[in-house]
Design a protein around this motif. Structure first.
Motif, PDB file in Angstrom:
ATOM      1  N   ILE A 285     -33.217  44.050  22.317  1.00 14.61           N
ATOM      2  CA  ILE A 285     -33.783  43.487  23.543  1.00 14.61           C
ATOM      3  C   ILE A 285     -35.254  43.848  23.676  1.00 14.61           C
ATOM      4  CG2 ILE A 285     -33.625  43.487  26.072  1.00 14.61           C
ATOM      5  CD1 ILE A 285     -30.654  44.144  25.757  1.00 14.61           C
ATOM      6  N   ASN A 286     -35.599  45.063  23.253  1.00 16.43           N
ATOM      7  CA  ASN A 286     -36.973  45.535  23.370  1.00 16.43           C
ATOM      8  C   ASN A 286     -37.405  46.194  22.060  1.00 16.43           C
ATOM      9  OD1 ASN A 286     -39.459  46.240  24.511  1.00 16.43           O
ATOM     10  ND2 ASN A 286     -38.669  48.188  25.267  1.00 16.43           N
ATOM     11  N   PRO A 287     -37.623  45.388  21.004  1.00 20.37           N
ATOM     12  CA  PRO A 287     -37.987  45.958  19.695  1.00 20.37           C
ATOM     13  C   PRO A 287     -39.389  46.551  19.726  1.00 20.37           C
ATOM     14  CG  PRO A 287     -38.190  43.571  19.653  1.00 20.37           C
ATOM     15  CD  PRO A 287     -37.585  43.915  20.975  1.00 20.37           C
ATOM     16  N   PRO A 288     -39.699  47.429  18.765  1.00 21.74           N
ATOM     17  CA  PRO A 288     -41.036  48.007  18.699  1.00 21.74           C
ATOM     18  C   PRO A 288     -42.108  46.943  18.488  1.00 21.74           C
ATOM     19  CG  PRO A 288     -39.511  49.191  17.271  1.00 21.74           C
ATOM     20  CD  PRO A 288     -38.811  47.951  17.720  1.00 21.74           C
ATOM     21  N   SER A 289     -43.304  47.232  18.957  1.00 25.99           N
ATOM     22  CA  SER A 289     -44.424  46.316  18.714  1.00 25.99           C
ATOM     23  C   SER A 289     -44.806  46.357  17.239  1.00 25.99           C
ATOM     24  CB  SER A 289     -45.631  46.740  19.561  1.00 25.99           C
ATOM     25  OG  SER A 289     -46.059  48.041  19.190  1.00 25.99           O
ATOM     26  N   GLY A 290     -45.501  45.315  16.788  1.00 25.16           N
ATOM     27  CA  GLY A 290     -45.934  45.275  15.393  1.00 25.16           C
ATOM     28  C   GLY A 290     -44.752  45.215  14.445  1.00 25.16           C
ATOM     29  N   CYS A 291     -44.754  46.080  13.453  1.00 21.56           N
ATOM     30  CA  CYS A 291     -43.641  46.151  12.498  1.00 21.56           C
ATOM     31  C   CYS A 291     -42.435  46.765  13.186  1.00 21.56           C
ATOM     32  CB  CYS A 291     -44.041  46.987  11.283  1.00 21.56           C
ATOM     33  SG  CYS A 291     -42.680  47.262  10.129  1.00 21.56           S
ATOM     34  N   ARG A 292     -41.314  46.080  13.140  1.00 24.80           N
ATOM     35  CA  ARG A 292     -40.121  46.561  13.840  1.00 24.80           C
ATOM     36  C   ARG A 292     -39.510  47.799  13.197  1.00 24.80           C
ATOM     37  NH1 ARG A 292     -37.217  40.797  15.606  1.00 24.80           N
ATOM     38  NH2 ARG A 292     -39.049  40.027  16.729  1.00 24.80           N
ATOM     39  N   PHE A 293     -39.871  48.064  11.956  1.00 25.12           N
ATOM     40  CA  PHE A 293     -39.326  49.227  11.252  1.00 25.12           C
ATOM     41  C   PHE A 293     -40.179  50.481  11.455  1.00 25.12           C
ATOM     42  CE2 PHE A 293     -38.726  51.644   7.174  1.00 25.12           C
ATOM     43  CZ  PHE A 293     -37.422  52.055   7.437  1.00 25.12           C
ATOM     44  N   ARG A 294     -41.325  50.351  12.087  1.00 22.93           N
ATOM     45  CA  ARG A 294     -42.308  51.437  12.091  1.00 22.93           C
ATOM     46  C   ARG A 294     -41.793  52.725  12.753  1.00 22.93           C
ATOM     47  NH1 ARG A 294     -44.622  52.300  16.989  1.00 22.93           N
ATOM     48  NH2 ARG A 294     -44.438  50.665  18.569  1.00 22.93           N
ATOM     49  N   THR A 295     -40.890  52.626  13.739  1.00 22.96           N
ATOM     50  CA  THR A 295     -40.406  53.823  14.434  1.00 22.96           C
ATOM     51  C   THR A 295     -39.518  54.694  13.547  1.00 22.96           C
ATOM     52  OG1 THR A 295     -38.539  52.538  15.330  1.00 22.96           O
ATOM     53  CG2 THR A 295     -40.509  52.729  16.709  1.00 22.96           C
ATOM     54  N   ARG A 296     -39.089  54.159  12.407  1.00 23.41           N
ATOM     55  CA  ARG A 296     -38.237  54.923  11.483  1.00 23.41           C
ATOM     56  C   ARG A 296     -38.905  55.097  10.123  1.00 23.41           C
ATOM     57  NH1 ARG A 296     -32.667  51.698  11.572  1.00 23.41           N
ATOM     58  NH2 ARG A 296     -31.714  53.686  10.996  1.00 23.41           N
ATOM     59  N   CYS A 297     -40.134  54.625   9.990  1.00 20.06           N
ATOM     60  CA  CYS A 297     -40.814  54.605   8.691  1.00 20.06           C
ATOM     61  C   CYS A 297     -41.767  55.788   8.536  1.00 20.06           C
ATOM     62  CB  CYS A 297     -41.584  53.290   8.534  1.00 20.06           C
ATOM     63  SG  CYS A 297     -42.447  53.145   6.953  1.00 20.06           S
ATOM     64  N   PRO A 298     -41.643  56.568   7.472  1.00 25.00           N
ATOM     65  CA  PRO A 298     -42.548  57.716   7.272  1.00 25.00           C
ATOM     66  C   PRO A 298     -43.967  57.315   6.877  1.00 25.00           C
ATOM     67  CG  PRO A 298     -41.103  57.458   5.380  1.00 25.00           C
ATOM     68  CD  PRO A 298     -40.636  56.457   6.399  1.00 25.00           C
ATOM     69  N   TYR A 299     -44.177  56.046   6.531  1.00 25.42           N
ATOM     70  CA  TYR A 299     -45.496  55.591   6.093  1.00 25.42           C
ATOM     71  C   TYR A 299     -46.260  54.854   7.196  1.00 25.42           C
ATOM     72  CZ  TYR A 299     -42.846  56.273   1.787  1.00 25.42           C
ATOM     73  OH  TYR A 299     -42.048  56.801   0.806  1.00 25.42           O
ATOM     74  N   ALA A 300     -45.682  54.754   8.380  1.00 28.97           N
ATOM     75  CA  ALA A 300     -46.281  53.949   9.452  1.00 28.97           C
ATOM     76  C   ALA A 300     -47.630  54.498   9.894  1.00 28.97           C
ATOM     77  CB  ALA A 300     -45.323  53.875  10.632  1.00 28.97           C
ATOM     78  N   THR A 301     -48.586  53.589  10.133  1.00 25.37           N
ATOM     79  CA  THR A 301     -49.904  53.941  10.652  1.00 25.37           C
ATOM     80  C   THR A 301     -50.210  53.046  11.853  1.00 25.37           C
ATOM     81  OG1 THR A 301     -50.969  52.364   9.139  1.00 25.37           O
ATOM     82  CG2 THR A 301     -50.730  54.636   8.363  1.00 25.37           C
ATOM     83  N   GLU A 302     -51.433  53.125  12.328  1.00 25.31           N
ATOM     84  CA  GLU A 302     -51.814  52.391  13.537  1.00 25.31           C
ATOM     85  C   GLU A 302     -51.657  50.878  13.357  1.00 25.31           C
ATOM     86  OE1 GLU A 302     -55.644  51.964  16.595  1.00 25.31           O
ATOM     87  OE2 GLU A 302     -55.678  53.401  14.951  1.00 25.31           O
ATOM     88  N   ILE A 303     -51.979  50.376  12.178  1.00 24.21           N
ATOM     89  CA  ILE A 303     -51.878  48.926  11.953  1.00 24.21           C
ATOM     90  C   ILE A 303     -50.433  48.448  12.089  1.00 24.21           C
ATOM     91  CG2 ILE A 303     -51.615  49.115   9.437  1.00 24.21           C
ATOM     92  CD1 ILE A 303     -53.210  46.542   9.167  1.00 24.21           C
ATOM     93  N   CYS A 304     -49.476  49.325  11.764  1.00 24.08           N
ATOM     94  CA  CYS A 304     -48.063  48.951  11.860  1.00 24.08           C
ATOM     95  C   CYS A 304     -47.642  48.729  13.309  1.00 24.08           C
ATOM     96  CB  CYS A 304     -47.187  50.023  11.220  1.00 24.08           C
ATOM     97  SG  CYS A 304     -47.588  50.366   9.487  1.00 24.08           S
ATOM     98  N   ALA A 305     -48.280  49.461  14.234  1.00 30.76           N
ATOM     99  CA  ALA A 305     -47.962  49.308  15.649  1.00 30.76           C
ATOM    100  C   ALA A 305     -48.652  48.098  16.257  1.00 30.76           C
ATOM    101  CB  ALA A 305     -48.369  50.570  16.415  1.00 30.76           C
ATOM    102  N   ASN A 306     -49.788  47.717  15.690  1.00 33.30           N
ATOM    103  CA  ASN A 306     -50.598  46.651  16.290  1.00 33.30           C
ATOM    104  C   ASN A 306     -50.373  45.278  15.685  1.00 33.30           C
ATOM    105  OD1 ASN A 306     -51.815  48.553  17.965  1.00 33.30           O
ATOM    106  ND2 ASN A 306     -53.421  49.015  16.460  1.00 33.30           N
ATOM    107  N   SER A 307     -49.822  45.221  14.475  1.00 34.39           N
ATOM    108  CA  SER A 307     -49.715  43.937  13.777  1.00 34.39           C
ATOM    109  C   SER A 307     -48.378  43.826  13.053  1.00 34.39           C
ATOM    110  CB  SER A 307     -50.864  43.804  12.767  1.00 34.39           C
ATOM    111  OG  SER A 307     -50.683  42.693  11.928  1.00 34.39           O
ATOM    112  N   CYS A 308     -47.689  42.717  13.295  1.00 30.26           N
ATOM    113  CA  CYS A 308     -46.427  42.466  12.584  1.00 30.26           C
ATOM    114  C   CYS A 308     -46.750  41.900  11.199  1.00 30.26           C
ATOM    115  CB  CYS A 308     -45.574  41.470  13.368  1.00 30.26           C
ATOM    116  SG  CYS A 308     -43.982  41.136  12.586  1.00 30.26           S
ATOM    117  N   PRO A 309     -46.318  42.557  10.117  1.00 30.30           N
ATOM    118  CA  PRO A 309     -46.666  42.077   8.775  1.00 30.30           C
ATOM    119  C   PRO A 309     -46.010  40.734   8.467  1.00 30.30           C
ATOM    120  CG  PRO A 309     -45.051  43.840   8.644  1.00 30.30           C
ATOM    121  CD  PRO A 309     -45.475  43.768  10.075  1.00 30.30           C
TER     122      PRO A 309
END
Length: 326
Positions: A285-309
């Protein structure tokens, strides 16, 4: 290039959720994006598999592809024609050309019907009224799927799980379909029985040039049956490729985590350290912004929160990741 039997273009299925069931105050509350802008092709005579955790949208996508669920947007082409624009005659022909094998062989068979009537029901529905002709076809289907003819007058409760799934497969074959959706078709079975059913499905594919959409969360099964694998996460495709390429060199971190979770039979390498996916699947219902996997990803950076790949193609591989493993 193989002929494309079924093609989905920018397919979406959104569900409106009643506000009384929600606890979020976000602006996008009330919408579940079960299938979110998916494009794929299924070649004739091949097996395309959908994998991912429970709740990622695999079954919804499978049902939308064969028009059991109406889409929110997009189109599906079957033999080059849009299935959502079919007239009554075309719709009837399409219903004969596609079939589905369900996950639970205990729940998908009517306990009050005998096997011959369960298998023959599609034939009766589509106009085969003569009992003799219908039962001859049922006997043929039972033989094809490894069921003894004397089982025809028994009820589902008199069979094991594997035998019940064979009944489901026989029923799915009744109208000579081109495409069969296998929705977790072996997940309710013991491992030894799984192997028998998978071998049967592969043999039937060779004999009748069947096309499979295989939905599963079990990567070991998918590796055995697939020609191409699509990995789903929260309604989106995050990676696609051949089983060999996907398992030997995954590009998306989520795919790597799924592979790491597969049990290893060899005791000599079983204790090797490997990263395991942590955390629960985010709310659809309320997925993460940007990349939906970023909240569980050890490689996530700022771009992952701001932009959906975007899902990009490199050779025979497809992936949607800002930090691919390559």
């Amino acid at each position: 290039m193989s002929e494309i039997l079924l093609s989905a273009k920018h397919l979406k299925k959104y569900y409106q959720i009643s506000s009384s069931t929600l606890f979020s105050s976000h602006a996008n509350r009330g919408i579940v994006k079960a299938v979110d802008d998916i494009t794929l092709d299924i070649p004739r005579g091949k097996t395309l598999s959908l994998v991912g955790e429970s709740g990622c949208g695999k079954s919804t996508l499978g049902r939308t592809l064969i028009n059991l669920i109406d889409p929110t947007e997009g189109e599906v082409l079957f033999n080059g024609k849009n299935i959502y624009a079919f007239n009554a005659q075309e719709e009837k022909a399409f219903r004969k050309a596609v079939s589905i094998i369900f996950q639970d062989p205990y729940a998908s068979l009517n306990p009050r019907m005998k096997v011959r009537d369960l298998i023959g029901e599609p034939l009766l529905t589509h106009g085969m009224k003569a009992k003799k002709e219908r039962y001859e076809r049922v006997n043929e289907l039972m033989k094809i799927t490894g069921l003894k003819a004397e089982y025809a007058n028994r009820y589902p409760h008199q069979f094991s799980g594997g035998q019940r799934q064979r009944i489901g497969i026989a029923r799915a074959l009744a109208l000579n379909p081109s495409l069969i959706v296998c929705d977790e078709a072996v997940s309710a079975l013991d491992v030894s029985i799984q192997a028998q059913i998978l071998n049967l499905l592969k043999q039937l594919q060779r004999d009748f040039n069947l096309t499979y959409l295989f939905i599963s969360h079990d990567l070991s099964v998918v590796r055995y049956v697939s020609d191409e694998v699509y990995v789903m996460y929260l309604g989106q495709i995050v990676e696609a490729g051949t089983p060999k390429a996907l398992f030997e060199k995954p590009i998306h971190p989520y795919t790597q985590f799924l592979i790491n979770a597969v049990p290893i039979a060899d005791p000599s390498i079983r204790d090797r350290e490997k990263m395991i996916l942590e955390g629960d699947l985010p709310s659809a219902i309320n997925p993460p912004s940007g990349c939906r996997f970023r909240t569980r990803c050890p490689y996530a950076t700022e771009i992952c929160a701001n932009s959906c790949p975007k899902l990009i193609t490199q050779g025979e591989r497809k992936f949607a990741c800002h930090h691919p493993l390559m």
